[in-house]
Scaffold this active site. Sequence first.
Site: not given
Lengths: 410, 81
Positions: A159, A299, A310, A331, A336, A397
């Site tokens: 991502c 994110h 975050e 998002k 996403h 990931f």
Amino acid sequence: MRKVVVTGLGATTPVGGDVATTWSGLLAGKSGVRRLTEEWAEQLPVQIAAPAAVEPTEVMDRVEARKLDRSEQMALIAAREAWRDAGAPEVDRDRLGVAVASGIGGAVTLLNAWDAMKEKGPRRVSPHTIPAIMPNGPAAWVGLEFGARAGVHATVSACASSNEAIAYGMEMIRSGRADVVVAGGAEAVIHPLPIAAFAAMMALSKRNDEPERASRPWDKGRDGFVLGEGAAVVVLEAEEHARARGARIYCELAGAGMSADGHHIAQPEPEGRGAARAMRFALADAGLTPDLIAHVNAHATSTPQGDVAEVKAIRAVLGEHADNVVLTSTKSMTGHLLGAAGALEAVATILAVYEQVAPPTINLDDPDDEVDLTIARGEPYKLPDGDFAALNNSFGFGGHNIALVFRRYA
Amino acid sequence: MAASQEEILAGLAEIVNEVAGVPADEVQLDKSFTDDLDIDSLSMVEVVVAAEEKFGVKIPDDDVKNLRTVGDAVNYILKAA
């Protein structure tokens, strides 16, 4: 070192088929998340996603579309818009580069080709299968579209892939390998297998009965991300090249920072240390102190762990100045987009800097107790006049962390 | 009953239109697939597989390279059917 500026934007997303509709949708707090009506969705624990607002085959030649994976179709649509938006720059093709990412590549083409082979035999496997499934396919087609010969690259970091592509594009210009780079990402894997697989990881929201309220970053009720699809592309250009042709300049891409968590294949380091290092490197690369940052496009996927890690990272990097910064999670509206997420959020960050307004975050009704920063909620949030910069974070990931810094251009 | 030359030509024209977007009336016996109709090697594979299905014939890969023109393909299918 050469300054890198942004001169073109393109996108096809769950909230709009181009940049204008996507941006107005984001400012209006429009959700692109839908209940899936396909028959296959009935057997799945997750029955929601954020499909593209405009079918790519409606805005693309039929014969061209049939040999492309959906992600490649979207990459071309976004790249063509970005190129037009940049004024179709005249550039020596030996000095034109491409960096377009995909997190997963043509998985849907692969799965459908396997179905066809099982049903009808190997002779019925399309000769276009390999170019459609290779993860560098979107980059390769965009490269062919414009005749780019300085290099065509496809970064793969889950991502964070398209933020990495944009960072890579910046490096191509800084190092003198290219004067113009078309950079971004595309993803299209709304299909039962990827949904089942992400669901097996407990990564997806199961709020099937309230699709538009399922993606809720930082909210106490968040229960995972919503899978989206689309593409976003930016045109990066050496400042002197853009100025020489009188191009409209949205902002400067002032720096990029990269790090890795070294922690877990799918979970973020809970204190956000890796994320913090990426942001610190980005600020240092841009030559900025934290007090110039006014906005962070986070994110923030709507997963229980990641969103809080975050926020801790942003607090660690910006210190007391974090209280003066406004955060947005795109998002919350788009879902996403995996390998296209960074580029879509880059487009939102660039426009936030250019138009001095941050889009809201939707569905944030009751913030997590550990969220102690200002989130743009409900309404668009006015950003400062004059010089300021914004961060665009992407984490993937595998523990990939990429932060970009966009700065107002005067 | 096997298809006539005209029927095969019409069927091929339909396939070429579907695969490569070439207007069906441009698909004539004397046209070269690559030089006149601009069909690349990957799309040619698609045309051959679709033709096999439509006309119930087998066109081995070794024979495909001899099918330079639309007429070559029509005659091959006529004989093979």
